[in-house]
Design a protein around this motif. Structure first.
Motif, PDB file in Angstrom:
ATOM      1  N   THR A  53      -9.456   2.898  -6.125  1.00 18.53           N
ATOM      2  CA  THR A  53      -8.186   2.432  -6.396  1.00 18.53           C
ATOM      3  C   THR A  53      -8.112   0.623  -6.498  1.00 18.53           C
ATOM      4  O   THR A  53      -9.255   0.082  -5.875  1.00 18.53           O
ATOM      5  N   GLY A  54      -7.204   0.120  -6.826  1.00 16.71           N
ATOM      6  CA  GLY A  54      -7.064  -1.357  -6.999  1.00 16.71           C
ATOM      7  C   GLY A  54      -6.985  -1.997  -5.605  1.00 16.71           C
ATOM      8  O   GLY A  54      -7.779  -2.745  -5.134  1.00 16.71           O
ATOM      9  N   ASP A  55      -5.710  -1.897  -5.131  1.00 14.70           N
ATOM     10  CA  ASP A  55      -5.477  -2.697  -4.034  1.00 14.70           C
ATOM     11  C   ASP A  55      -4.437  -2.077  -2.947  1.00 14.70           C
ATOM     12  O   ASP A  55      -3.273  -2.559  -2.724  1.00 14.70           O
ATOM     13  N   LEU A  56      -4.865  -0.664  -2.753  1.00  9.06           N
ATOM     14  CA  LEU A  56      -4.059   0.097  -1.920  1.00  9.06           C
ATOM     15  C   LEU A  56      -3.964  -0.585  -0.238  1.00  9.06           C
ATOM     16  O   LEU A  56      -3.139  -0.398   0.591  1.00  9.06           O
ATOM     17  N   GLY A  57      -5.310  -0.939   0.012  1.00 12.00           N
ATOM     18  CA  GLY A  57      -5.484  -1.492   1.369  1.00 12.00           C
ATOM     19  C   GLY A  57      -5.554  -0.385   2.395  1.00 12.00           C
ATOM     20  O   GLY A  57      -5.499   0.924   2.141  1.00 12.00           O
ATOM     21  N   LYS A  58      -5.650  -0.912   3.506  1.00 14.93           N
ATOM     22  CA  LYS A  58      -5.913   0.348   4.773  1.00 14.93           C
ATOM     23  C   LYS A  58      -4.910   1.137   4.924  1.00 14.93           C
ATOM     24  O   LYS A  58      -5.002   2.268   5.368  1.00 14.93           O
ATOM     25  N   ILE A  59      -3.316   0.911   4.870  1.00 12.17           N
ATOM     26  CA  ILE A  59      -2.506   1.637   5.111  1.00 12.17           C
ATOM     27  C   ILE A  59      -2.258   2.605   3.521  1.00 12.17           C
ATOM     28  O   ILE A  59      -2.221   4.050   3.832  1.00 12.17           O
ATOM     29  N   GLY A  60      -2.357   1.895   2.558  1.00 17.76           N
ATOM     30  CA  GLY A  60      -2.464   2.701   1.287  1.00 17.76           C
ATOM     31  C   GLY A  60      -3.103   4.018   1.159  1.00 17.76           C
ATOM     32  O   GLY A  60      -3.123   5.130   0.749  1.00 17.76           O
ATOM     33  N   GLY A  66       0.934  -1.224   0.056  1.00 18.02           N
ATOM     34  CA  GLY A  66      -0.063   0.038   0.061  1.00 18.02           C
ATOM     35  C   GLY A  66       0.751   1.144  -0.154  1.00 18.02           C
ATOM     36  O   GLY A  66       0.447   2.218  -0.780  1.00 18.02           O
ATOM     37  N   ALA A  67       1.939   1.377   0.783  1.00 17.39           N
ATOM     38  CA  ALA A  67       2.810   2.270   1.010  1.00 17.39           C
ATOM     39  C   ALA A  67       3.648   2.553  -0.412  1.00 17.39           C
ATOM     40  O   ALA A  67       3.729   3.601  -0.776  1.00 17.39           O
ATOM     41  N   THR A  68       3.963   1.259  -1.157  1.00 15.43           N
ATOM     42  CA  THR A  68       4.844   1.421  -2.411  1.00 15.43           C
ATOM     43  C   THR A  68       3.957   2.109  -3.489  1.00 15.43           C
ATOM     44  O   THR A  68       4.303   2.776  -4.355  1.00 15.43           O
ATOM     45  N   MET A  69       2.591   1.909  -3.302  1.00 10.76           N
ATOM     46  CA  MET A  69       1.794   2.197  -4.529  1.00 10.76           C
ATOM     47  C   MET A  69       0.969   3.586  -4.414  1.00 10.76           C
ATOM     48  O   MET A  69       0.470   4.069  -5.342  1.00 10.76           O
ATOM     49  N   ALA A  70       0.810   4.075  -3.029  1.00 14.42           N
ATOM     50  CA  ALA A  70      -0.026   5.368  -2.937  1.00 14.42           C
ATOM     51  C   ALA A  70       0.582   6.582  -3.694  1.00 14.42           C
ATOM     52  O   ALA A  70      -0.193   7.159  -4.211  1.00 14.42           O
ATOM     53  N   PRO A  71       1.769   6.678  -3.542  1.00 17.69           N
ATOM     54  CA  PRO A  71       2.424   7.697  -4.642  1.00 17.69           C
ATOM     55  C   PRO A  71       2.033   7.668  -6.183  1.00 17.69           C
ATOM     56  O   PRO A  71       1.799   8.667  -6.601  1.00 17.69           O
ATOM     57  N   SER A  72       2.138   6.421  -6.461  1.00 17.98           N
ATOM     58  CA  SER A  72       1.665   6.479  -8.039  1.00 17.98           C
ATOM     59  C   SER A  72       0.124   6.653  -8.062  1.00 17.98           C
ATOM     60  O   SER A  72      -0.315   7.147  -9.032  1.00 17.98           O
ATOM     61  N   ALA A  73      -0.621   6.301  -7.148  1.00 15.89           N
ATOM     62  CA  ALA A  73      -2.107   6.444  -7.419  1.00 15.89           C
ATOM     63  C   ALA A  73      -2.291   8.103  -7.213  1.00 15.89           C
ATOM     64  O   ALA A  73      -3.187   8.533  -7.974  1.00 15.89           O
TER      65      ALA A  73
END
Lengths: 339, 339
Positions: free
Chosen positions: B236-243, B206-213
């Protein structure tokens, strides 16, 4: 605006121009018969990096920047990137192209990826989705052996049907508006189907890919109502010496003799007997660097007027191979003409 | 015909219709909050096959055939396939789709692949390259754990920031001509750039993908001159709760509050606490099955009029991770509207 022709091909209403291109290869490729044509030959197989994968990423990045530099185009003027490589999860492309800061379409078609990238790139330009796009593919002997075969230190023997993965990357800037330096134009495209003849020998990629190449070339003839002689060359990606024989036989069975027109990038790039490369070169980089360095030059100089460029891919992973699966093939055919 | 808008987006002159779709999932997904909406729930995680990879291939094939069957469209009437999955060399797609005998564009954008496939598929249709194309993506918990993490038998503990790969496949038939059953329409597309904030924790996707989202959503707002409230949902696709928390914070820093509109397929698909799925669901299948089963239904029923569907991907492999590389992200944004 309908741009389709026949059962599965595309005929671009307005041609898409290959505005510029660049090729970077390793030392072994530089020592081969096409050595004089490449833009840059790296003496260090690691290209100054710490791993084969980073080396391959560097190849992609430098090829992309070189193509832009030659065209005097800034990276922010490139609308989209179409890129891929052979490594699991396309890490050579992701890490190589991140700094370009251009929206990316990640592609995988095994060694056919250069054809997939050029095709989708041309579709994007001719569809009105951007003035300029960049298509980049790569392979690296070290990263590919690690991905698909044995550790290099193991020094395994390779059968004569095996190919040698080319270390190299080719980058192509496509655009809708012709410039003085334009290298060639893309006028048609035949995207390929997966073809599976049930072959399971991962050390004979030529045999696994020849049926898909035959299918794509035959479909191209039918869709565009062309004969082999309508092309000065019909150029496969990396069938090698065994695949070449099979391809010519398969097309003869369908009534077409391409023995005069056929050429294979994998056969051209190495001097097999002297360089110990057996059936020929292979990899996403093989067809890409041969197109940029040699094929486009022949078109520029008027030696050839129209070619069918057909990168060929073998669809396997170590997982599918170890689970006993076959090795299906795919081939994407790009019609490239003198500007 | 120019179809671009802003710095990196596409505005389709004619909308592309989602003519039909299908979703197939595993038992755990069927037991989740969206269970009632899926077309088919498989009780057997192997789907009658001998390996996780073959099971995932079967998921893709059945989802594709189901979408065609529901639309009463023959496979030979589909011009092109746009497909991908998470496995090295896309073996789930290759072996799953070979029998369809449709020209294939293999795609890899990690868990963002559903957005890449829908975008390129829509570009192909709106560019005049085919009346109908099929977009298929999948993931499978078993094959993904084997690909990226540990053998299932090892039973490793997972941190609370980890996501659970969704077993499922979604298939979407896109076309240029509206039918009575048309589910929704695609009107715009913002392909994403790779964004790398230097995060190396593969157990916190989630943390790795949030900036690109955040980058893709912000660019979409700019390019289309829209505000968050111009979308009923931003999904969004799969950021999850942290993302999710990070995404909302990152966009607040850029002046946009999407906390009211944001929804994440990964959060919706599982009941995290009861189902032990921690931060949420993930995988190419997560956003695909949620779109087919739930999101399109909300659009059909008029609950929502326009959504921004943003599948998110983490670009890593075990090789890049083990070599100490970061985990960059990518996100592709598709504008989907009520027909």
């Amino acid at each position: 605006m309908k741009q389709t022709v026949g059962s599965q091909s595309i005929s671009f209403k307005n041609p898409v121009y290959i505005l510029e291109s660049a090729s970077i290869v390793g030392k072994k490729e530089g020592d081969g018969p096409l050595g004089q044509y490449f833009d840059l030959i790296g003496e260090d197989p690691m290209f100054g990096c710490k791993s084969w994968e980073e080396a391959e990423s560097t190849l992609q990045k430098e090829a992309a920047l070189m193509a832009l530099g030659k065209a005097k185009v800034q990276k922010q003027d490139v609308r989209y990137l179409f890129a891929g490589d052979l490594l699991g999860q396309l890490i050579a492309s992701s890490f190589g192209l991140v700094d370009l800061n251009i929206p990316l379409f990640g592609l995988y078609g095994a060694c056919s990826t250069c054809g997939e990238a050029l095709g989708l790139g041309a579709m994007a330009v001719a569809g009105g989705y951007g003035e300029q796009v960049l298509c980049v593919t790569s392979s690296h002997f070290g990263s590919a052996e690690k991905q698909f075969r044995f550790p290099l230190e193991y020094g395994n023997q390779r059968p004569l049907s095996a190919t040698w993965t080319v270390t190299g990357s080719g980058a192509f800037l496509l655009g809708s508006t012709e410039t003085k330096k334009t290298r060639a134009k893309i006028t048609g495209y035949t995207p390929g189907k997966i073809v599976d003849y049930g072959i399971k020998d991962s050390m004979n990629m030529g045999a696994t890919m020849a049926p898909s190449a035959a299918d794509t070339i035959y479909t191209n003839f039918m869709d565009f109502n062309r004969m082999p002689e309508d092309y000065d060359k019909i150029i496969t990606g990396d069938l090698g010496k065994i695949g070449q024989v099979l391809l010519i036989d398969l097309l003869k069975e369908k009534g077409f003799d391409i023995s005069k027109e056929h050429m294979d990038c994998g056969i051209e790039i190495f001097n097999g007997e002297e360089q110990d490369t057996h059936a020929g070169g292979s990899g996403c980089g093989c067809s890409a660097v041969t197109l940029s360095a040699f094929i486009l030059k022949q078109l520029e100089e008027g030696c050839w007027k129209r070619v069918l460029f057909v990168p060929t891919g073998a669809l396997l992973s170590t997982v599918s191979f170890n689970e006993g699966q076959t090795v299906p093939g795919i081939a994407h055919g790009v019609v490239i003409e003198r500007r």
